[in-house]
Design a protein around this motif. Structure first.
Motif, mmCIF file in Angstrom:
data_model
loop_
_atom_site.group_PDB
_atom_site.id
_atom_site.type_symbol
_atom_site.label_atom_id
_atom_site.label_comp_id
_atom_site.label_asym_id
_atom_site.label_seq_id
_atom_site.Cartn_x
_atom_site.Cartn_y
_atom_site.Cartn_z
ATOM 1 N N TRP A 190 15.420 8.270 11.539
ATOM 2 C CA TRP A 190 15.822 6.925 11.117
ATOM 3 C C TRP A 190 17.299 6.959 10.687
ATOM 4 C CZ3 TRP A 190 13.174 2.411 11.351
ATOM 5 C CH2 TRP A 190 13.696 1.308 10.670
ATOM 6 N N PRO A 191 18.105 5.984 11.123
ATOM 7 C CA PRO A 191 19.536 6.005 10.790
ATOM 8 C C PRO A 191 19.799 5.799 9.298
ATOM 9 C CG PRO A 191 18.960 4.072 12.135
ATOM 10 C CD PRO A 191 17.727 4.881 11.989
ATOM 11 N N ALA A 192 20.678 6.605 8.754
ATOM 12 C CA ALA A 192 21.005 6.534 7.325
ATOM 13 C C ALA A 192 21.566 5.173 6.940
ATOM 14 C CB ALA A 192 21.993 7.639 6.962
ATOM 15 N N ALA A 193 22.231 4.508 7.853
ATOM 16 C CA ALA A 193 22.826 3.196 7.561
ATOM 17 C C ALA A 193 21.762 2.111 7.357
ATOM 18 C CB ALA A 193 23.764 2.782 8.687
ATOM 19 N N ARG A 194 20.513 2.402 7.715
ATOM 20 C CA ARG A 194 19.435 1.401 7.605
ATOM 21 C C ARG A 194 18.355 1.815 6.610
ATOM 22 N NH1 ARG A 194 17.198 0.672 13.310
ATOM 23 N NH2 ARG A 194 15.765 -0.653 12.162
ATOM 24 N N LEU A 195 18.679 2.691 5.671
ATOM 25 C CA LEU A 195 17.685 3.156 4.699
ATOM 26 C C LEU A 195 17.140 2.021 3.842
ATOM 27 C CD1 LEU A 195 19.094 6.586 3.501
ATOM 28 C CD2 LEU A 195 17.136 6.155 4.992
ATOM 29 N N SER A 202 0.848 -1.183 0.000
ATOM 30 C CA SER A 202 0.000 0.000 0.000
ATOM 31 C C SER A 202 0.887 1.238 0.000
ATOM 32 C CB SER A 202 -0.899 0.006 1.237
ATOM 33 O OG SER A 202 -1.477 1.277 1.411
ATOM 34 N N ALA A 203 0.889 1.964 -1.103
ATOM 35 C CA ALA A 203 1.756 3.142 -1.244
ATOM 36 C C ALA A 203 1.439 4.189 -0.180
ATOM 37 C CB ALA A 203 1.626 3.732 -2.637
ATOM 38 N N GLU A 204 0.161 4.382 0.096
ATOM 39 C CA GLU A 204 -0.234 5.387 1.081
ATOM 40 C C GLU A 204 0.314 5.058 2.467
ATOM 41 O OE1 GLU A 204 -4.296 7.259 3.085
ATOM 42 O OE2 GLU A 204 -4.458 5.854 1.421
ATOM 43 N N HIS A 205 0.130 3.814 2.909
ATOM 44 C CA HIS A 205 0.615 3.427 4.233
ATOM 45 C C HIS A 205 2.145 3.396 4.285
ATOM 46 C CE1 HIS A 205 -3.551 1.971 4.506
ATOM 47 N NE2 HIS A 205 -3.419 2.372 5.760
ATOM 48 N N TRP A 206 2.755 2.893 3.205
ATOM 49 C CA TRP A 206 4.221 2.823 3.158
ATOM 50 C C TRP A 206 4.821 4.223 3.232
ATOM 51 C CZ3 TRP A 206 7.456 4.838 -0.650
ATOM 52 C CH2 TRP A 206 8.810 4.537 -0.485
ATOM 53 N N LEU A 207 4.316 5.136 2.416
ATOM 54 C CA LEU A 207 4.868 6.487 2.381
ATOM 55 C C LEU A 207 4.685 7.194 3.719
ATOM 56 C CD1 LEU A 207 6.314 8.478 0.597
ATOM 57 C CD2 LEU A 207 4.112 9.264 -0.251
ATOM 58 N N SER A 208 3.533 7.039 4.326
ATOM 59 C CA SER A 208 3.282 7.634 5.636
ATOM 60 C C SER A 208 4.264 7.098 6.673
ATOM 61 C CB SER A 208 1.848 7.345 6.066
ATOM 62 O OG SER A 208 1.626 7.794 7.377
ATOM 63 N N ASP A 209 4.467 5.791 6.675
ATOM 64 C CA ASP A 209 5.382 5.160 7.619
ATOM 65 C C ASP A 209 6.818 5.622 7.390
ATOM 66 O OD1 ASP A 209 6.091 3.178 9.672
ATOM 67 O OD2 ASP A 209 6.996 2.071 8.009
ATOM 68 N N VAL A 210 7.256 5.633 6.140
ATOM 69 C CA VAL A 210 8.633 6.016 5.818
ATOM 70 C C VAL A 210 8.886 7.480 6.189
ATOM 71 C CG1 VAL A 210 10.230 6.446 3.908
ATOM 72 C CG2 VAL A 210 9.017 4.274 4.062
ATOM 73 N N LEU A 211 7.969 8.365 5.834
ATOM 74 C CA LEU A 211 8.161 9.777 6.165
ATOM 75 C C LEU A 211 8.209 9.997 7.674
ATOM 76 C CD1 LEU A 211 5.934 11.497 3.460
ATOM 77 C CD2 LEU A 211 8.440 11.372 3.551
ATOM 78 N N THR A 212 7.358 9.294 8.407
ATOM 79 C CA THR A 212 7.368 9.394 9.879
ATOM 80 C C THR A 212 8.702 8.930 10.429
ATOM 81 O OG1 THR A 212 4.978 9.056 9.973
ATOM 82 C CG2 THR A 212 6.232 8.620 11.985
#
Length: 132
Positions: A106-111, A90-100
């Motif tokens: 969120w650590p850059a080493a775990r992108l 789900s793009a909507e849920h994924w994008l919301s989660d990632v932006l949060t």
């Protein structure tokens, strides 16, 4: 094959179309052979191109993005959404989660853990009707 291309390149006229093609292949060799190292990557881009076709038909919208940077951002977002679709996320849920997660440090080493194919927001998990 790469060594063969390099050897042949030395024997071609440098401005020939074949030499230009070989230089292109050698310049992009890592990307062209990446599918050999990662089984999730397709050998060709047909699936992606088919998924992007509806967006391509709407490409005129990008002309009104305001500037080159706006058009690039639009293309990036469209690519992420289509990647979610290809992975059943789900793009909507994924994008919301990632932006949060990004806003909260969120650590850059775990992108790589935030990429759509690593997401738990599958369409089936969010909508029990799709699980059948």
């Amino acid at each position: 094959m790469k060594q063969w291309f390099e050897a042949k390149l030395d024997h071609l006229a440098q401005k020939s179309d074949t030499a230009k093609a070989l230089r292109y292949v050698l310049r992009h060799w890592d990307g062209l052979t990446l599918y050999l190292e990662d089984g999730r990557i397709e050998m060709d881009t047909n699936a992606v191109e088919r998924a992007m076709r509806p967006i391509k038909l709407n490409a005129k919208s990008a002309l009104f993005a305001g500037c080159d940077e706006g058009a690039e951002n639009w293309a990036l977002l469209a690519s992420l959404i289509e990647t979610c679709k290809l992975n059943g996320v789900s793009a909507e849920h994924w994008l919301s989660d990632v932006l949060t997660k990004l806003v909260n440090g969120w650590p850059a080493a775990r992108l790589d853990e935030l990429l759509p194919w690593a997401s738990t927001y599958t369409m089936h998990a969010l909508d029990p009707r799709l699980a059948a």
